[in-house]
Design an enzyme around this catalytic site. Sequence first.
Site, PDB file in Angstrom:
ATOM      1  CB  THR A 144      -5.356   1.214   5.757  1.00 27.50           C
ATOM      2  OG1 THR A 144      -4.519   0.961   4.625  1.00 27.50           O
ATOM      3  CG2 THR A 144      -4.903   0.331   6.907  1.00 27.50           C
ATOM      4  NE  ARG A 185      -3.303  -7.605  -3.394  1.00 27.34           N
ATOM      5  CZ  ARG A 185      -4.531  -7.963  -3.780  1.00 27.34           C
ATOM      6  NH1 ARG A 185      -4.965  -7.643  -4.985  1.00 27.34           N
ATOM      7  NH2 ARG A 185      -5.317  -8.624  -2.964  1.00 27.34           N
ATOM      8  CB  CYS A 215       1.431  -8.699 -16.596  1.00 22.26           C
ATOM      9  SG  CYS A 215       2.192  -9.694 -15.285  1.00 22.26           S
ATOM     10  CB  CYS A 243       2.408 -14.610 -10.340  1.00 21.55           C
ATOM     11  SG  CYS A 243       0.859 -13.908  -9.767  1.00 21.55           S
ATOM     12  CB  CYS A 269      -3.686 -11.477 -15.201  1.00 25.88           C
ATOM     13  SG  CYS A 269      -3.627 -12.603 -13.795  1.00 25.88           S
ATOM     14  CB  SER A 310      -0.904   0.012   1.237  1.00 24.15           C
ATOM     15  OG  SER A 310      -1.749   1.147   1.255  1.00 24.15           O
ATOM     16  CB  CYS A 329      -0.671  -7.327  -8.908  1.00 26.24           C
ATOM     17  SG  CYS A 329      -0.895  -7.709 -10.659  1.00 26.24           S
TER      18      CYS A 329
END
Length: 609
Positions: A385, A349, A553, A578, A584, A83, A581
Amino acid sequence: MLTVARSLRSRLRPRSLPIFRGFSSSIWDEPRESMAYDVVIIGGGPAGLAASIRLKQLCMQQDKDLSVCVIEKGSEIGAHILSGNVFDPRAMHELFPDMADSGENHWTNAFHQDRGSCATPVQKDQFLLLPSETSSIGIPHALLPHQLQNNGNFILSLGQLCRWLGTKAEELGVEIYAGFAASEILYHENSNAVKGVATRDVGIGKDGEPKSTFERGIELHARQTFFAEGARGSCSEELIDKFHLRENRAPQTFGLGIKEVWEVPEEQHQPGLVQHTLGFPLQSSVTDKVFGGSFLYHQDPNLVLIGMVVGLNYENPYLNPYQEFQRWKTHPAIRKHLEGGACISYGARVLNEGGLHSIPKLTVPGASLLGCSAGFLNVVKIKGTHTALKSGMLAAEAAFDALGEGEAVADTGELPDEAPVELTSYQDAVEDSWIQRELYEVRNCHEAFSRWGVAGGLLYTGMVTHITKGREPWTLQHTVRDSDKTKPKKSYEPLSYPAPDGILTFDLLTNLQRSNTFHAEDQPSHLQLKQELAHVPETISMQVYGAPEQRFCPAGVYEYVEDDDNPNPKLVINAQNCIHCKCCSIKMPHEYIKWTVPEGGGGPQYQVM
């Protein structure tokens, strides 16, 4: 992770297990070991940990014991957390009221003592428009929406904060098991009520056959199951689809957040500086409809946290979010903060951007959606958050009220013979909370940018935050999935990006190493083609859209390779790259990828994100 795995399995009821003498098809029919809890929480992020803490606080206050378990697919709590993060402490002060007052007992001091990580008070706010690759215009603080004003907030690592929350939860008696990925939702036989989850089988080879290390997953049964997996969680999405929880709601729309952490010389560091930008490189005109912007935060002792969020409803299939982020760093207003420094971490992310219109129904019998699994992010405030923490607390309070009078698993070790309840009071509590009030005020702002571009979006957001305060009697609602917003390549010219210099800008694979991503090589790909859409990468993605998955990606997972025997390039999925995140599963043409969990513990190993 192995220690954690043994500790979880040591809690299982022993039974006779077959001695390994090779495998047959019957191995898949072996019953899984099971454990029962009052509440099982999927995901060790802010929402899940806050729920676990609040449940145990209520148990202590009312002299009642409920067993609470948190499972986390990352190798440790915080390993998959990424974050910005400028942290609004409102919910934290509600969760720990005895640590809210300034002084030695303030939660920031306890956090620093436990984790060695700083929660730096915000000292200065800047918002810049970048009209070109060299110019910048500062927006006066008084003109900014109050949601963007950060007095009283803190710059911190959310991953480290979650590790601290995990410690607080364990001190209260919560059982936390990292390295276990929930792969299947379990339902009661005679109803659709959720019974719990099962973790992924381990020790399966790429060929789909069991290896000598094969072990069945574990079933975790619960009176209530909380799904707190974050944005686009795989189990959460299954629950939403099975129970049609988005019925009469707008589809969720997402942004892709890409982040780097830099260490800079101490004399260059400006502790507490918060800077956001719009314009270069994502928006080149006032009518540009690419939604997104950047952040730059100075965290003690000498860190600069930088990132870019790109709305995944963009239309140009040639746009490359990672390359746009690298370009942004070359702007003089950004470059000066990084000169002489070194990049030490990288990750990405997705985040929810649909706001109030896209929040699904939150409960079904036996289960609830928490935090970003539901989508409580305030897109104008650029924060989620605090709402995630609050949602976890509200879910815990609803569960305690519902379970407190019944027969506790903590006392019997078994699920009671009773139908799981639906925590409708949790939905009511959210709708009566400051979460709802926050999101209602800005409910139309994201769509304003999508319809009218940067200038129209800014004017509308200014009107809402300064004048109407959300009281406008209309709704601006999107109706199209992000994947369906991508236009055919024939409408655009390919974009070219400058080569990286290896000092300020980096090629993708070099940066990927800074995420410390690891997956066991010999396992089936967790990125699966949906059977009914298997033709899309063969005949549609490249031919119609120019293979946008090669660009969106942020980990280089997808590539097309030429094959002399096939006129169409062949899709190759580098699943080992990978970083979880989830982009995709959202932006693929026709959403042809199903994101499933790999073996627990795989993925990025973030430390300062």
